[in-house]
Design an enzyme around this catalytic site. Structure first.
Site, PDB file in Angstrom:
ATOM      1  N   ASP A 290      29.854  64.370 -29.900  1.00 41.67           N
ATOM      2  CA  ASP A 290      29.290  63.626 -28.781  1.00 41.67           C
ATOM      3  C   ASP A 290      30.476  62.914 -28.108  1.00 41.67           C
ATOM      4  OD1 ASP A 290      27.417  62.131 -27.164  1.00 41.67           O
ATOM      5  OD2 ASP A 290      27.856  60.430 -28.471  1.00 41.67           O
ATOM      6  N   ASP A 483      27.088  59.112 -32.714  1.00 39.50           N
ATOM      7  CA  ASP A 483      27.062  57.692 -33.104  1.00 39.50           C
ATOM      8  C   ASP A 483      25.841  57.351 -33.942  1.00 39.50           C
ATOM      9  OD1 ASP A 483      26.032  56.394 -29.825  1.00 39.50           O
ATOM     10  OD2 ASP A 483      25.050  57.715 -31.231  1.00 39.50           O
ATOM     11  N   ASP A 487      21.852  60.246 -31.165  1.00 36.13           N
ATOM     12  CA  ASP A 487      22.074  61.641 -31.522  1.00 36.13           C
ATOM     13  C   ASP A 487      21.387  62.075 -32.809  1.00 36.13           C
ATOM     14  OD1 ASP A 487      23.825  62.156 -29.308  1.00 36.13           O
ATOM     15  OD2 ASP A 487      25.327  60.964 -30.328  1.00 36.13           O
TER      16      ASP A 487
END
Length: 589
Positions: A290, A483, A487
């Site tokens: 991410d 994180d 997600d």
């Protein structure tokens, strides 16, 4: 004298091996006959039957010595891990009015105030109410540098208060606190078996009965078929065969290796949720990140101010005082950069256009602040700006006045982490983000990441991971690093979900297979190295144990092996394999 000698040896045998024989008979009654106790009992009683009294006692004695050292080795490894994870608080100092009572952490409720004195562990997650101190967080994060804390700072259970007294408001009950979750993860890690571990368990269940059947054939058939052969010789060979066949070297050392690897990783601030996660971690071939909050800070900062129709200070003042009415992260970054008192009375007739910008009057001048789309809607031209980040254009009284560049900075250590992953032969690295392609490309080019998926919605990220899973090699796994809050679905879907900065984030600890207890990407290459070393140690043990056992089994059938060789092939190999497995505890040093 002959009888006295026999009785003395028999008494020695009973003293040395009564518990093994008792356990064997107890297991036979339970229908679990084919274990190591059964094999040792049959082998040693058989040795007595053919007159090898001394060897019978010696085999049982050495087996018991081997068992003692095995238990000692296992106990040492467990104690090492217990010391690493010795973060369970014994009590909490509950403050009620002016009274302080020592209670069990379970008795403290959310909102209660607890007092933590110098040298004590913080029993529950909370926020500091009073006091300034330094905390030792090494047991949680693997970091040796103490952390300075003050009022309004969050603190995590399991940390040690080094100096000063602090008062903390509990924000979570003990059962939901960081320390409880971490202990639960480590204690239950052994329940999640890896494929290798599950295979060894199945192998032992099939292997042992086959060996017992082969031993029976060796003892009975050659003397029946070949007239010159003596039954006692073949029975001796069969007994050696039985002693060697104990699969304890594999059954003990393989799970111990996984346990050691998980413990070694936890010492470095990396929580691996079970042997299956560690095995998958060792086989990562594709890793996706991410962007915001993982590769970048997730906090906008002003990187450039360019004025064309006025001076920079005047432009910045105008933009900051208008942006002072917005809560957008970009607005917050501009105000923080301006760092002067705002005169909000200078702003009037303000109108905010979602996703585009703001139109307002500043000291009587009409000001337009925003992106290219807002300017086109107001029939104003904007110059092309080639600068990494979000471009905030400004026009005063319909004349272009300049722009500000706001960017999300790449985290320290990220470049080195990506480089380290490539050195580990993980070249298939991807970045997933909801940001615009232009912004994503800037970050990916800076970091040398070729596969970029931008402008993604949360559900799109899951789709991308599924595409990567479909393309992977059969012997490799796909990891996703996020994180842990936004997600969670993607972390769950990947073969290996890795949560950044997971301590204190419930969703990270729940969803991830691996939780990095500090916000450092550099821990990922380290975690992969630990996993690979652990798997390498386990494979060494499997190969070594099987090679020695099959060699001695073959020699036993050929009549070239003794009971002493059988003892080494069982007890000796087990001890060597266990000592090798304990090396996994030092992984990552």
């Amino acid at each position: 004298n002959k009888y006295m000698s026999f009785y003395a040896v028999a008494a020695s045998y009973i003293i040395v091996g009564y518990d093994v024989v008792f356990k064997a008979f107890k297991n036979i009654l339970k229908g679990k006959a084919l274990d190591e106790s059964f094999l040792m009992t049959i082998a040693t009683i058989g040795a007595f039957y053919i007159g090898q009294y001394t060897e019978g006692v010696a085999v049982m004695l050495f087996y018991q010595i081997g068992e003692y050292f095995q238990h000692l080795a296992v106990k040492r490894s467990r104690n090492s891990i217990a010391r690493l994870m010795d973060i369970r608080p014994d009590y909490a100092n509950l403050k009620t009015g002016n009274t302080i009572t020592k209670v069990h952490p379970d008795e403290v409720n959310t909102g209660d105030v607890i007092v933590v004195k110098a040298g004590e562990r913080i029993p529950l997650d909370g926020v500091i109410l009073n006091g300034v101190s330094t905390l030792d967080t090494s047991a949680l994060t693997g970091e040796s540098i103490p952390r300075v804390v003050k009022p309004d700072d969050e603190v995590l259970s399991g940390s040690i208060n080094i100096q000063g007294m602090i008062e903390v408001i509990a924000t979570k009950e003990y059962s939901n606190s960081t320390v409880a979750k971490i202990l639960d993860l480590v204690e239950n890690a052994s329940e999640k078996k890896a494929k290798t571990e599950a295979f060894i368990t199945r192998f032992a269940k099939v292997y042992t009965p086959i060996v017992v059947a082969v031993a029976a054939v060796i003892a009975v058939f050659p003397p029946l078929i070949i007239p010159s052969q003596i039954f006692s010789d073949w029975l001796y060979r069969a007994l050696i065969f039985l002693v060697v066949s104990c699969p304890c070297a594999l059954v003990i050392s393989v799970p111990l290796g996984f346990f050691g690897g998980i413990g070694g990783a936890s010492r470095r601030g990396i929580l691996i949720k079970g042997a299956n996660s560690l095995e998958n971690l060792s086989k990562i071939g594709t890793i996706a990140f991410d962007k915001t909050g993982t590769l970048t800070n997730g906090k906008f900062t002003v990187s450039k101010v360019v004025a064309t129709g006025t001076d920079e200070d005047k432009l910045l003042e105008t933009i900051a005082e208008i942006e002072g009415y917005s809560n957008h992260p970009v607005s917050r970054a501009i105000i923080e950069y301006y760092n002067k008192p705002l005169d909000k009375n200078s702003v009037s007739e303000l109108k905010e256009y979602m996703g585009e910008g703001i139109v307002a009057k500043h000291n009587g001048d009409k000001v337009i602040i925003g992106n290219k789309k807002l300017f086109l809607n107001n029939k104003l031209a904007v110059p092309e700006v080639d600068s990494p980040g979000t471009i905030i254009h400004t026009a005063i009284n319909n004349r272009y006045a300049g722009y500000i560049v706001v960017s999300d900075e790449i985290k320290p250590g990220v470049r080195q982490a990506i480089k380290s992953l490539k050195q580990l032969s993980i070249s298939d690295i991807a970045m997933l983000t909801g940001d615009k392609k232009q912004v994503a490309d800037i970050v990916s080019n800076t970091l040398g990441i070729k596969n970029v998926f931008s402008e993604l919605l949360p559900q799109d990220k899951v789709t991308v991971i599924e595409e990567l899973l479909a393309k992977k090699r059969a012997d490799s796994t796909v990891a996703f690093v996020g994180d842990g809050i936004n997600d969670a679905p993607v972390i769950t879907r990947a073969d290996v979900g890795i949560a950044m900065g997971g301590v204190g984030s419930d969703s990270a600890i729940e969803a991830a297979d691996v939780v990095l207890m500090t916000d450092e990407l550099g821990k990922i290459p380290l975690a992969i190295k630990i996993a690979r070393k652990t798997i390498r140690i386990i494979k060494q043990n499997i190969f070594f144990a099987l090679f020695v056992k099959f060699l001695v089994l073959l020699l036993a059938v050929l009549g070239m092996s003794t009971m002493w060789m059988a003892v080494f092939a069982d007890v000796g190999v087990s001890l060597i394999a266990i000592m090798n497995a304990l090396r996994a505890l030092n992984s990552g040093k």
